[in-house]
Design a protein around this motif. Structure first.
Motif, PDB file in Angstrom:
ATOM      1  N   ASP A  28       0.720  -1.095  -0.128  1.00  0.00           N
ATOM      2  CA  ASP A  28       0.059  -0.116   0.024  1.00  0.00           C
ATOM      3  C   ASP A  28       0.726   1.301  -0.038  1.00  0.00           C
ATOM      4  OD1 ASP A  28      -2.885   0.919   0.570  1.00  0.00           O
ATOM      5  OD2 ASP A  28      -1.797   2.255   1.664  1.00  0.00           O
ATOM      6  N   ARG A  29       0.416   2.385  -0.790  1.00  0.00           N
ATOM      7  CA  ARG A  29       1.241   3.345  -0.846  1.00  0.00           C
ATOM      8  C   ARG A  29       0.353   4.729  -0.422  1.00  0.00           C
ATOM      9  NH1 ARG A  29       4.381   0.142  -0.868  1.00  0.00           N
ATOM     10  NH2 ARG A  29       5.808  -0.396  -2.647  1.00  0.00           N
ATOM     11  N   SER A  30      -0.596   4.409   0.396  1.00  0.00           N
ATOM     12  CA  SER A  30      -1.552   5.560   0.734  1.00  0.00           C
ATOM     13  C   SER A  30      -0.725   6.371   1.637  1.00  0.00           C
ATOM     14  CB  SER A  30      -2.618   5.199   1.587  1.00  0.00           C
ATOM     15  OG  SER A  30      -2.264   4.556   2.555  1.00  0.00           O
ATOM     16  N   THR A  31       0.497   6.223   2.288  1.00  0.00           N
ATOM     17  CA  THR A  31       1.140   7.250   3.141  1.00  0.00           C
ATOM     18  C   THR A  31       1.873   8.146   2.376  1.00  0.00           C
ATOM     19  OG1 THR A  31       2.813   5.511   3.479  1.00  0.00           O
ATOM     20  CG2 THR A  31       1.366   5.515   5.114  1.00  0.00           C
ATOM     21  N   ASN A  32       1.819   7.884   1.330  1.00  0.00           N
ATOM     22  CA  ASN A  32       2.458   8.825   0.211  1.00  0.00           C
ATOM     23  C   ASN A  32       1.575  10.024  -0.198  1.00  0.00           C
ATOM     24  OD1 ASN A  32       4.823   7.769   0.236  1.00  0.00           O
ATOM     25  ND2 ASN A  32       4.491   6.391  -1.530  1.00  0.00           N
ATOM     26  N   PHE A  33       0.465  10.138   0.643  1.00  0.00           N
ATOM     27  CA  PHE A  33      -0.825  10.912   0.004  1.00  0.00           C
ATOM     28  C   PHE A  33      -0.347  12.543   0.026  1.00  0.00           C
ATOM     29  CE2 PHE A  33      -1.237  11.855   4.152  1.00  0.00           C
ATOM     30  CZ  PHE A  33      -2.038  12.883   4.588  1.00  0.00           C
ATOM     31  N   ASN A  34       0.741  12.805   0.719  1.00  0.00           N
ATOM     32  CA  ASN A  34       1.105  14.245   0.671  1.00  0.00           C
ATOM     33  C   ASN A  34       1.928  14.469  -0.670  1.00  0.00           C
ATOM     34  OD1 ASN A  34       0.360  15.153   3.093  1.00  0.00           O
ATOM     35  ND2 ASN A  34       1.374  14.187   4.213  1.00  0.00           N
ATOM     36  N   GLN A  35       2.057  13.495  -1.548  1.00  0.00           N
ATOM     37  CA  GLN A  35       3.194  13.894  -2.737  1.00  0.00           C
ATOM     38  C   GLN A  35       2.338  14.068  -3.977  1.00  0.00           C
ATOM     39  OE1 GLN A  35       6.221  10.744  -2.933  1.00  0.00           O
ATOM     40  NE2 GLN A  35       6.319  10.630  -0.877  1.00  0.00           N
ATOM     41  N   LEU A  36       2.407  15.003  -4.646  1.00  0.00           N
ATOM     42  CA  LEU A  36       1.670  15.291  -5.771  1.00  0.00           C
ATOM     43  C   LEU A  36       1.873  14.082  -6.800  1.00  0.00           C
ATOM     44  CD1 LEU A  36      -0.160  17.687  -6.490  1.00  0.00           C
ATOM     45  CD2 LEU A  36       1.868  18.522  -7.721  1.00  0.00           C
ATOM     46  N   SER A  37       2.986  13.353  -6.780  1.00  0.00           N
ATOM     47  CA  SER A  37       2.956  12.243  -7.888  1.00  0.00           C
ATOM     48  C   SER A  37       2.182  11.242  -7.403  1.00  0.00           C
ATOM     49  CB  SER A  37       4.544  11.813  -7.804  1.00  0.00           C
ATOM     50  OG  SER A  37       4.992  11.316  -6.467  1.00  0.00           O
ATOM     51  N   TYR A  38       1.689  11.130  -6.191  1.00  0.00           N
ATOM     52  CA  TYR A  38       0.767  10.073  -5.705  1.00  0.00           C
ATOM     53  C   TYR A  38      -0.559  10.428  -6.495  1.00  0.00           C
ATOM     54  CZ  TYR A  38      -2.392   7.701  -2.474  1.00  0.00           C
ATOM     55  OH  TYR A  38      -3.259   6.841  -1.960  1.00  0.00           O
ATOM     56  N   TRP A  39      -0.856  11.621  -6.610  1.00  0.00           N
ATOM     57  CA  TRP A  39      -2.271  11.702  -7.197  1.00  0.00           C
ATOM     58  C   TRP A  39      -2.185  12.060  -8.703  1.00  0.00           C
ATOM     59  CZ3 TRP A  39      -6.209  11.313  -4.143  1.00  0.00           C
ATOM     60  CH2 TRP A  39      -6.119  11.061  -2.952  1.00  0.00           C
ATOM     61  N   THR A  40      -0.953  12.528  -9.287  1.00  0.00           N
ATOM     62  CA  THR A  40      -1.178  12.585 -10.656  1.00  0.00           C
ATOM     63  C   THR A  40      -0.991  11.198 -11.284  1.00  0.00           C
ATOM     64  OG1 THR A  40       1.427  12.975 -10.569  1.00  0.00           O
ATOM     65  CG2 THR A  40      -0.133  15.004 -10.951  1.00  0.00           C
ATOM     66  N   GLU A  41      -0.119  10.254 -10.595  1.00  0.00           N
ATOM     67  CA  GLU A  41      -0.064   9.052 -11.299  1.00  0.00           C
ATOM     68  C   GLU A  41      -1.430   8.222 -11.081  1.00  0.00           C
ATOM     69  OE1 GLU A  41       3.181   7.045  -9.037  1.00  0.00           O
ATOM     70  OE2 GLU A  41       4.770   8.673  -9.879  1.00  0.00           O
ATOM     71  N   LEU A  42      -1.983   8.393  -9.983  1.00  0.00           N
ATOM     72  CA  LEU A  42      -3.396   7.786  -9.836  1.00  0.00           C
ATOM     73  C   LEU A  42      -4.596   8.371 -11.100  1.00  0.00           C
ATOM     74  CD1 LEU A  42      -5.553   6.307  -8.219  1.00  0.00           C
ATOM     75  CD2 LEU A  42      -5.881   8.080  -6.793  1.00  0.00           C
ATOM     76  N   ALA A  43      -4.600   9.582 -11.207  1.00  0.00           N
ATOM     77  CA  ALA A  43      -5.150  10.068 -12.111  1.00  0.00           C
ATOM     78  C   ALA A  43      -5.108   9.547 -13.633  1.00  0.00           C
ATOM     79  CB  ALA A  43      -5.185  11.571 -12.313  1.00  0.00           C
ATOM     80  N   GLN A  44      -3.748   9.347 -13.872  1.00  0.00           N
ATOM     81  CA  GLN A  44      -3.116   8.755 -15.411  1.00  0.00           C
ATOM     82  C   GLN A  44      -3.653   7.293 -15.180  1.00  0.00           C
ATOM     83  OE1 GLN A  44       0.864   9.882 -14.923  1.00  0.00           O
ATOM     84  NE2 GLN A  44       0.636  11.156 -16.896  1.00  0.00           N
ATOM     85  N   LEU A  45      -3.692   6.533 -14.047  1.00  0.00           N
ATOM     86  CA  LEU A  45      -4.169   5.039 -14.006  1.00  0.00           C
ATOM     87  C   LEU A  45      -5.434   4.968 -14.402  1.00  0.00           C
ATOM     88  CD1 LEU A  45      -3.725   2.014 -13.255  1.00  0.00           C
ATOM     89  CD2 LEU A  45      -3.969   2.828 -10.773  1.00  0.00           C
ATOM     90  N   LEU A  46      -6.145   6.046 -13.684  1.00  0.00           N
ATOM     91  CA  LEU A  46      -7.843   5.969 -13.650  1.00  0.00           C
ATOM     92  C   LEU A  46      -8.067   6.250 -15.188  1.00  0.00           C
ATOM     93  CD1 LEU A  46      -9.004   7.768 -10.383  1.00  0.00           C
ATOM     94  CD2 LEU A  46      -8.668   5.267 -10.901  1.00  0.00           C
ATOM     95  N   GLU A  47      -7.540   7.249 -15.976  1.00  0.00           N
ATOM     96  CA  GLU A  47      -7.874   7.480 -17.206  1.00  0.00           C
ATOM     97  C   GLU A  47      -7.548   6.494 -18.033  1.00  0.00           C
ATOM     98  OE1 GLU A  47      -8.396  11.379 -18.876  1.00  0.00           O
ATOM     99  OE2 GLU A  47      -6.301  11.221 -19.590  1.00  0.00           O
ATOM    100  N   ARG A  48      -6.293   5.755 -17.895  1.00  0.00           N
ATOM    101  CA  ARG A  48      -6.127   4.514 -18.610  1.00  0.00           C
ATOM    102  C   ARG A  48      -7.331   3.415 -18.669  1.00  0.00           C
ATOM    103  NH1 ARG A  48      -3.736  -0.664 -17.871  1.00  0.00           N
ATOM    104  NH2 ARG A  48      -3.006  -0.177 -15.428  1.00  0.00           N
ATOM    105  N   GLY A  49      -8.112   3.210 -17.253  1.00  0.00           N
ATOM    106  CA  GLY A  49      -9.214   2.506 -17.106  1.00  0.00           C
ATOM    107  C   GLY A  49     -10.417   3.170 -17.610  1.00  0.00           C
ATOM    108  N   LEU A  50     -10.368   4.284 -18.169  1.00  0.00           N
ATOM    109  CA  LEU A  50     -11.612   4.847 -18.680  1.00  0.00           C
ATOM    110  C   LEU A  50     -12.685   5.130 -17.478  1.00  0.00           C
ATOM    111  CD1 LEU A  50     -12.489   3.006 -22.099  1.00  0.00           C
ATOM    112  CD2 LEU A  50     -10.956   5.191 -21.591  1.00  0.00           C
ATOM    113  N   PHE A  51     -12.028   5.450 -16.290  1.00  0.00           N
ATOM    114  CA  PHE A  51     -12.937   5.760 -15.087  1.00  0.00           C
ATOM    115  C   PHE A  51     -13.803   7.195 -15.715  1.00  0.00           C
ATOM    116  CE2 PHE A  51     -11.221   2.457 -12.956  1.00  0.00           C
ATOM    117  CZ  PHE A  51     -11.696   2.387 -11.715  1.00  0.00           C
ATOM    118  N   ASP A  52     -14.891   7.284 -15.215  1.00  0.00           N
ATOM    119  CA  ASP A  52     -15.870   8.530 -15.549  1.00  0.00           C
ATOM    120  C   ASP A  52     -15.222   9.606 -14.614  1.00  0.00           C
ATOM    121  OD1 ASP A  52     -17.822   7.696 -17.265  1.00  0.00           O
ATOM    122  OD2 ASP A  52     -18.201   6.057 -15.812  1.00  0.00           O
ATOM    123  N   GLY A  53     -14.795   9.165 -13.207  1.00  0.00           N
ATOM    124  CA  GLY A  53     -14.415  10.030 -12.319  1.00  0.00           C
ATOM    125  C   GLY A  53     -13.526   9.819 -11.162  1.00  0.00           C
TER     126      GLY A  53
END
Length: 472
Positions: A28-53
Motif C-alpha cells: 500500500d502506498r497511501s502514506t504517500n498521499f502528501n506527494q503530488l506524484s501520488y495523485w497525478t499517477e493515480l489520475a493517469q491510471l484511472l484515465e487508462r481504465g476509462l473511469f468516469d471520475g
C-alpha cells in the motif's frame, strides 16, 4: 439495450479512507498521499481504465466519538490527517484529458461568494471536468472547531443548503450572460458592462450583494453530487442533485433506495433519469477465484475492524465502545448521518465488527474477472443503479487490478465504454451538453430579468425597513 456501467474511483486526501488498517499492507502506498506524484499517477491510471471520475471524499473535524477521543484515529490514521481535496485537482487535470473530478466541500463552513469563484476556477482549468459533492457535515467536532457549540440540527442544515444553492445558481448561472465576454482588442472591450449583473440576495442564512468574479466556465455550475438518503436529504436531492451516492448490502434494499431517488426528482418536476445513482462497492479480483480468495485472506490480516467501527461511531454519533459485544444498538436521535443510524439500529457490536472485517462496511465482491463482472452487472440490472464508486483497499493495487482484469471483461460483455466521449463531465454522463438542463431549478437563474426582479424586491424591502426604523 443493456446500459453501460458508470464508474468513479472513491478516494480521499488522507491515508485511511474506508478500509481501515490496510495502510499497513506492504504494497500500500497511501502514506504517500502528501506527494503530488501520488495523485497525478493515480489520475493517469484511472484515465487508462476509462473511469468516469475520481470522487474525492472529505470531512471537517475529527472522529472523536469512539472512546470519547482521537487516540485510535491517530494510531490508525482514520481519516486523520486529512488534506484539502480541491487543491489536488489542477495537477491531476494537467496530466489527463477526460477524467472527471468530484470534490467534496462542506457548505456549512464555506461562504458561497468565494466558493463560487473556486468552483468556476476549477471548471475553467479542467475544461469542464469538475463536480461538487454537496455535504452539510455531521461532526460536532467540526462545529466546535468553527466556533459553534454543536452541529446545527439535521433538517435545518438542509434548509441552509437549499438557500446556499440558490445563491450559487445566481452567481454561476445569472451574473454573467453567455455573450458578456467579447475579448475585443481593437475596441478595448473585454467584457460588456450591460451583460454582467449584480446578484442581490437577502435570505434567512445568506446576504449577498455582488458580481460573480469569474467569467462563465464550460459548465458554469459544476456537476452536482449528493449523498443524503434521509427523508429531508432525498427532497434536497430531488431539487438539486445530478448524481446521488447511496449505500446498501442487498439488491432489494438498494432497488428501493434507487426508486426513492428517482421519485424525488419527479416530485421536484424533473425527469427520473435526471439523476444518476452510484453505490459504493469494494472489489478484490485476481486471474482465478482461488487467487482472489487468497488475496482477500491476505488483506484481512492487515485490516482493523475496530478502526472501522470507530469511524462508524462518528457516522452515527453513538460511542460503540460503550456497548457489550452482544448488546443491541438501538437508534436514537443524533445530528450525525440519520439514514445510517436508522439502517443499523438493532445490530450488535459483534455483528458490526464482522461486517467491518476488512476495515469498512461496503459490499465486497471477490473473485475472478468473470465472476466480478457478473456480480457487478447483476447489481446494475437488479437495482436500477447507474454505476459504482469503487473503493480503494490497497493503493494503487486495487484500482490497477480492476483496470487490468475487470474492465476488459465488462467491455467484452458490452457493459463498459471502450473510449471516452468528448465534452464536459456533465455531457459525458448525460449526453445533453455541458450546462444544467432547462428543467433544473438552477437553470432558471440564467434569465437576467429574474435577477433584476429580485433586485427590485430587495430594494423595496430595504425601503420598508428604513421607514420602520425611522418610526422608532
Amino acid at each position: 439495450m443493456a446500459r453501460e456501467i458508470l464508474l468513479n474511483a472513491f478516494n480521499m486526501n488522507c491515508i485511511g479512507h474506508i478500509h481501515h488498517g490496510l495502510w499497513t499492507h506492504p504494497r500500500d502506498r497511501s502514506t504517500n498521499f502528501n506527494q503530488l506524484s501520488y495523485w497525478t499517477e493515480l489520475a493517469q491510471l484511472l484515465e487508462r481504465g476509462l473511469f468516469d471520475g475520481l470522487f474525492i471524499a472529505d470531512i471537517l473535524g475529527v472522529y472523536d466519538v469512539y472512546q470519547n477521543g482521537i487516540d485510535l484515529p491517530l494510531q490508525e490514521a482514520i481519516q486523520l490527517p486529512v488534506n484539502d481535496p480541491l487543491l489536488l485537482v489542477s495537477a491531476m487535470a494537467g496530466v489527463t484529458r477526460h477524467l472527471g473530478f468530484g470534490v467534496t466541500a462542506n457548505l456549512s463552513y464555506e461562504a458561497p461568494y468565494p466558493f463560487a469563484r473556486r468552483l468556476s476556477t476549477l471548471d475553467h482549468l479542467t475544461q469542464g471536468r469538475i463536480g461538487w459533492n454537496i455535504v452539510t457535515g455531521y461532526l460536532d467536532s467540526a462545529a466546535k472547531a468553527m466556533g459553534q457549540p454543536q452541529q446545527v440540527e439535521h433538517d435545518r442544515r438542509y434548509d441552509q443548503a437549499d438557500e446556499y444553492l440558490e445563491v450559487l445558481y445566481k452567481l454561476l448561472e445569472g451574473s454573467w450572460q453567455d455573450d458578456a465576454v467579447l475579448a475585443d482588442r481593437e475596441r478595448r472591450v473585454y467584457a460588456q458592462p450591460g451583460k454582467v449583473h449584480k446578484v442581490h440576495h437577502q435570505g434567512e442564512f445568506y446576504q449577498v450583494e455582488g458580481y460573480h468574479l469569474s467569467q462563465p466556465s464550460p459548465q458554469r455550475t459544476p456537476l452536482l453530487f449528493q449523498a443524503g438518503s434521509s427523508t429531508r436529504g432525498l427532497r434536497f436531492a430531488g431539487e438539486h442533485a445530478e448524481c446521488v451516492f447511496i449505500g446498501g448490502n442487498e439488491h432489494a434494499a438498494v432497488r428501493a433506495q434507487v426508486d426513492k431517488v428517482r421519485a424525488s426528482a419527479v416530485a421536484a418536476g424533473r425527469a427520473a433519469e435526471g439523476i444518476k445513482v452510484f453505490m459504493g462497492i469494494a472489489v478484490i479480483v485476481a486471474p482465478t477465484e482461488a487467487e482472489a480468495r487468497d488475496k482477500h485472506a491476505e488483506y484481512l490480516r492487515y485490516a482493523s475492524p475496530e478502526a472501522g467501527i470507530a469511524h462508524f461511531s462518528s457516522s452515527t454519533g453513538i460511542d460503540l465502545a460503550a456497548f457489550d459485544l452482544d448488546e443491541p444498538i438501538h437508534a436514537r436521535k443524533t445530528n450525525a448521518i440519520e439514514s445510517v443510524v436508522k439502517t443499523f439500529s438493532g445490530w450488535t457490536k459483534r455483528r458490526l465488527l464482522q461486517q467491518h472485517a476488512l476495515g469498512g462496511r461496503y459490499p465486497l465482491v471477490v473473485g475472478s474477472p468473470e465472476q466480478v463482472a457478473e456480480q457487478l452487472i447483476a447489481w446494475i440490472d437488479a437495482t436500477g443503479l447507474d454505476g459504482f464508486n469503487l473503493t480503494r483497499i490497497v493503493t494503487p493495487e486495487s484500482y490497477a487490478d480492476f483496470i487490468d482484469l475487470v474492465i476488459p471483461e465488462l467491455q467484452r460483455r458490452g457493459r463498459y465504454k471502450t473510449a471516452y466521449a468528448d465534452g464536459a463531465l456533465r455531457h459525458k454522463l448525460f449526453g445533453q451538453g455541458p450546462r444544467l438542463p432547462s428543467e433544473h431549478p438552477g437553470a432558471a437563474w440564467r434569465d437576467p430579468a429574474r435577477l433584476e426582479h429580485q433586485h427590485s424586491i430587495t430594494h423595496e424591502l430595504r425601503g420598508l425597513s428604513s421607514n420602520a426604523l425611522s418610526l422608532l
